[in-house]
Write an enzyme that holds these catalytic residues in place. Structure first.
Site, short mmCIF file in Angstrom:
data_model
loop_
_atom_site.label_atom_id
_atom_site.label_comp_id
_atom_site.label_asym_id
_atom_site.label_seq_id
_atom_site.Cartn_x
_atom_site.Cartn_y
_atom_site.Cartn_z
N ASN A 10 -13.14 -1.67 -22.24
CA ASN A 10 -13.47 -1.10 -20.86
C ASN A 10 -14.42 0.03 -21.18
O ASN A 10 -14.18 0.94 -21.40
CB ASN A 10 -12.10 -0.67 -20.14
N LYS A 12 -16.27 1.62 -18.76
CA LYS A 12 -16.33 2.38 -17.82
C LYS A 12 -17.75 2.79 -17.40
O LYS A 12 -18.69 1.78 -17.18
CB LYS A 12 -15.58 3.69 -18.01
N HIS A 100 -7.53 -0.15 -11.85
CA HIS A 100 -7.42 0.41 -12.82
C HIS A 100 -7.01 1.90 -12.39
O HIS A 100 -7.55 2.22 -11.18
CB HIS A 100 -8.81 0.77 -13.56
N GLU A 102 -7.93 4.80 -12.88
CA GLU A 102 -9.08 5.82 -12.41
C GLU A 102 -9.65 5.44 -10.95
O GLU A 102 -10.02 6.09 -9.76
CB GLU A 102 -10.35 5.68 -13.39
N GLU A 173 -0.95 -0.01 -18.48
CA GLU A 173 -1.81 1.23 -18.90
C GLU A 173 -1.07 2.47 -18.28
O GLU A 173 -1.46 2.94 -16.97
CB GLU A 173 -3.15 1.20 -18.34
N GLY A 179 -7.50 7.74 -22.33
CA GLY A 179 -8.16 8.74 -22.59
C GLY A 179 -7.69 10.17 -23.35
O GLY A 179 -8.44 10.94 -23.36
N SER A 219 -5.28 4.82 -25.01
CA SER A 219 -5.56 5.24 -26.39
C SER A 219 -5.21 4.13 -27.56
O SER A 219 -4.93 4.67 -28.59
CB SER A 219 -5.03 6.60 -26.56
P1 PGA Z 1 -8.58 4.57 -23.34
O1 PGA Z 1 -8.92 3.86 -21.98
O2 PGA Z 1 -8.54 3.47 -24.30
O3 PGA Z 1 -9.88 5.41 -23.68
O4 PGA Z 1 -7.36 5.53 -23.33
C1 PGA Z 1 -8.23 2.66 -21.49
C2 PGA Z 1 -8.59 2.29 -20.21
O5 PGA Z 1 -8.63 3.18 -19.40
O6 PGA Z 1 -8.63 1.17 -19.99
#
Ligand code: PGA
Length: 260
Positions: A10, A12, A100, A102, A173, A179, A219
């Site tokens: 991903n 982003k 997601h 976010e 998730e 993150g 993560s």
């Molecule tokens: P991350 O993000 O691996 O940086 O924690 C995962 C995601 O948001 O899909």
């Protein structure tokens, strides 16, 4: 049954077209012919719309799937700034990440919108990657299963009978793991994945529950992915930070190639 592992990056809001090309050059150099890889493991990248073309061109014929990170559920019309499922199909995409955390947090995406997007993607023959997950406070209050169940069922309520026949993927998730460097332990993730498979069983039946891939995200990286992928109900990952560098992401693909 053995489900084919599915590793999705991903990206982003990151990378230019030149950076994407560079990524795929090195990624291919490390992994060799990507066709051989994607025969065993599904590899996908959720990318910004400005990279649809560059990513499709750079992965043409390899079996690598390019995904959007969001989509609108209407077919067309006055929706400034949005993309339809038809547009994603026209751009050669395989599907889209939806819901997601976010997007839920910063863009007010709710379960109903996620369900309508799932419906629209499935009807267009595209793959919905449906994200669910609890916040830190919700986990601490012991509400993880309730939150995830509600997200899944309140979205699913907007998926038509016809669309339900099509494949989808669930990405678990936990918001507190995204993150932050705080990965869920393989046991914590496995517990929720098992519960999600139970939900799929309840609404879609045993066969679909056994064939549907449930990914972990939050993560996940080159060091912890092998252990997560060993769990019986973890069928792959949705990877943010660690998917940006070909050196890291290719290690994760290699781990998925040998995971049972
Ligand atoms: P991350 O993000 O691996 O940086 O924690 C995962 C995601 O948001 O899909």
């Amino acid at each position: 049954m053995t489900r084919k592992k599915f590793l999705a990056g991903n990206w982003k809001m990151q990378k230019t077209r030149a950076e994407a090309s560079e990524f795929f050059q090195l990624f291919t150099k490390i992994l060799g012919d990507l066709k051989n890889v994607t025969r065993v493991v599904d590899v996908a990248f959720g990318v910004p719309a400005t990279l649809f073309d560059a990513c499709s061109t750079n992965t043409a014929g390899s079996g690598v799937k390019i995904l959007a990170q969001n989509v609108h559920f209407e077919k067309q019309g006055a929706f400034t700034g949005e993309l339809s499922t038809g547009m994603l199909a026209d751009a050669g995409l395989a599907g889209s990440i939806i819901g997601h955390s976010e997007r839920r947090q910063y863009f007010a995406e709710n379960d109903e919108a996620v369900g309508k997007k799932w419906n629209a993607l499935a009807l267009r023959g595209l793959l919905p990657v449906v994200c669910v997950g609890e916040t830190k406070a919700e986990r601490e209050q012991g509400k993880t299963n309730d939150v995830v169940t509600k997200q899944f069922e309140a979205s699913f309520a907007h998926v038509s009978v016809e669309a339900r026949a099509n494949e989808f993927i669930v990405a678990y998730e936990p918001v507190w793991a995204i993150g932050t460097g705080l990965t869920a332990t393989p046991e914590q993730a496995e517990d929720v994945h098992k519960m999600i498979r139970g939900l799929i069983d309840k609404h879609f039946g045993k066969e679909r529950a056994e064939s549907t891939r449930v990914l972990y995200g939050g993560s996940m990286n080159a060091l912890n992915c092998a252990e997560l992928l060993q769990k019986p109900n973890i069928d792959g990952g949705l990877i943010g930070g660690a998917s940006l560098k070909p050196e890291d992401f290719s290690k994760m693909v290699q781990a998925a190639l040998v995971a049972k």
